[in-house]
Design an enzyme around this catalytic site. Structure first.
Site, PDB file in Angstrom:
ATOM      1  NE  ARG A 141      -6.593  -2.905   1.568  1.00 25.46           N
ATOM      2  CZ  ARG A 141      -7.878  -2.608   1.680  1.00 25.46           C
ATOM      3  NH1 ARG A 141      -8.698  -2.693   0.658  1.00 25.46           N
ATOM      4  NH2 ARG A 141      -8.358  -2.256   2.842  1.00 25.46           N
ATOM      5  CD  GLN A 148      -1.038  -0.271   3.756  1.00 21.72           C
ATOM      6  OE1 GLN A 148      -1.156   0.651   4.541  1.00 21.72           O
ATOM      7  NE2 GLN A 148      -1.682  -1.420   3.892  1.00 21.72           N
ATOM      8  CG  HIS A 208      -0.583   5.676   3.797  1.00 20.94           C
ATOM      9  ND1 HIS A 208      -1.735   4.937   3.873  1.00 20.94           N
ATOM     10  CD2 HIS A 208       0.343   4.989   4.495  1.00 20.94           C
ATOM     11  CE1 HIS A 208      -1.511   3.856   4.605  1.00 20.94           C
ATOM     12  NE2 HIS A 208      -0.255   3.860   4.994  1.00 20.94           N
ATOM     13  CD  GLU A 226       2.265   3.846   7.726  1.00 24.76           C
ATOM     14  OE1 GLU A 226       1.069   4.200   7.669  1.00 24.76           O
ATOM     15  OE2 GLU A 226       2.625   2.679   7.517  1.00 24.76           O
TER      16      GLU A 226
END
Ligand code: ZN
Length: 315
Positions: free
Chosen positions: A191, A94, A96, A114
């Site tokens: 995804r 994935q 983001h 993250e």
């Protein structure tokens, strides 16, 4: 006003989850539980405050009413989201988006940068971190032709490893890894590959191929944070990351450490051991799995016992 706020997590069932979150003294619901949202104030899940004058409110409600109790800067919403993840199976590969892309394409959501601290990993555990394509044409054609092995870069992991994953980085946590994750307060995931898995009803999860092509950074640039260690008596503070949206650090408490809060942060989880936190002479016992927020009223604190904590704060 309270100086410390303890939180009860939210648990999420996931196709790749398991039962390992029980190791954190959580009584988790039945099923394959993949995520404990330990410090969360999102529409899709918010931890609940369990002590003091704000007890009973969700963190989301409390932040809307009293933002300056929690953060020095006032944001539209609580800035960070902190989770423990049990990858009993591979997570989807994935990516983001950045803030600007998410704002336009995901109803005003934030982007998601993250980072991961590896709490445990089985032998030979691996994750996907980055991709090999040099140009957008190469990236798109690898995806269109499902050339996943050629595209994804895998890394071996072990307990104690730390990864910084800016928005735009292709990634996936692999099977047999327990992770502590600090991220922007966003739930937007694109995804690109899900191992052709089906859920118990026989359905595949949605993929987001075009959005992945839009937001992935090409070529991949690995960002290495250089953790710095500081000895305080027998204890150690390790500064893991000091990046755009957050700072993250680890405290290994041995016996006792006195800390000025401005040197560290305000969002904590105890990840090993137990002990206590003393604020203005008041002692609060803490154990593995406990998460708490030191409010803006708290200026210094003492940690006692033998335990490992990870702390973080917004920037
Ligand atoms: Zn992610």
């Amino acid at each position: 006003m309270d100086k410390i706020v303890f939180l009860e997590p939210v648990f999420c069932e996931r196709i790749w989850g398991g039962r390992n979150l029980e190791k954190f003294n959580f009584s988790i619901p039945q099923g394959d539980i993949g995520e404990a949202w330990v410090i969360a104030a999102h529409d899709n899940g918010s931890s609940k405050i369990i002590n003091g004058s704000l007890a009973g409110l969700t963190l989301k409600e409390a932040y809307e009413k009293h933002p300056t109790v929690f953060t020095e800067k006032v944001y539209d919403k609580f800035p960070l989201l902190i989770k423990i993840l049990d990858a009993s199976d591979n997570l989807s590969v994935q990516v983001h988006p950045e803030d600007d892309y998410a704002k336009v394409n995901e109803n005003g959501e934030l982007g998601k940068t993250e980072c991961w601290y590896v709490l445990d990993a089985k032998e030979d555990a691996k994750l996907v971190y980055g991709h090999s394509a040099k140009t957008h044409e190469e990236f798109n054609s690898r995806i269109d032709n499902a050339e996943w092995n050629e595209l994804f870069i895998e890394e071996k992991v072990k307990e104690g490893d730390f990864f910084y994953i800016p928005a735009g980085t292709l990634h996936a946590i692999g099977e047999g890894i327990l992770i502590y994750e600090v991220q922007q307060n966003s739930d937007t995931t694109y995804r690109v590959y899900d191992y052709d898995r089906v859920d118990k009803d026989g359905n595949k999860r949605e993929l987001h191929i075009e959005k992945t092509k839009d937001v992935t950074t090409v070529p991949f640039e690995k960002v290495v944070t250089n953790p710095k260690e500081e000895k305080v008596g027998e204890s150690t503070i390790t500064y893991l990351a000091n990046e755009k949206y957050f700072s993250v650090f680890k405290i290994n408490v041995i016996e006792q450490i006195v800390i000025e809060k401005n040197k560290t942060g305000n969002l904590f989880t105890v990840l090993e051991g137990d002990g206590s936190i003393v604020i203005n002479g008041i002692k609060h016992n803490v154990k593995k799995g406990d998460s708490f927020i030191l409010t803006t009223e708290c200026t210094s604190y003492i940690l006692e016992g033998n335990m490992l904590l990870i702390g973080s704060y917004d920037r």
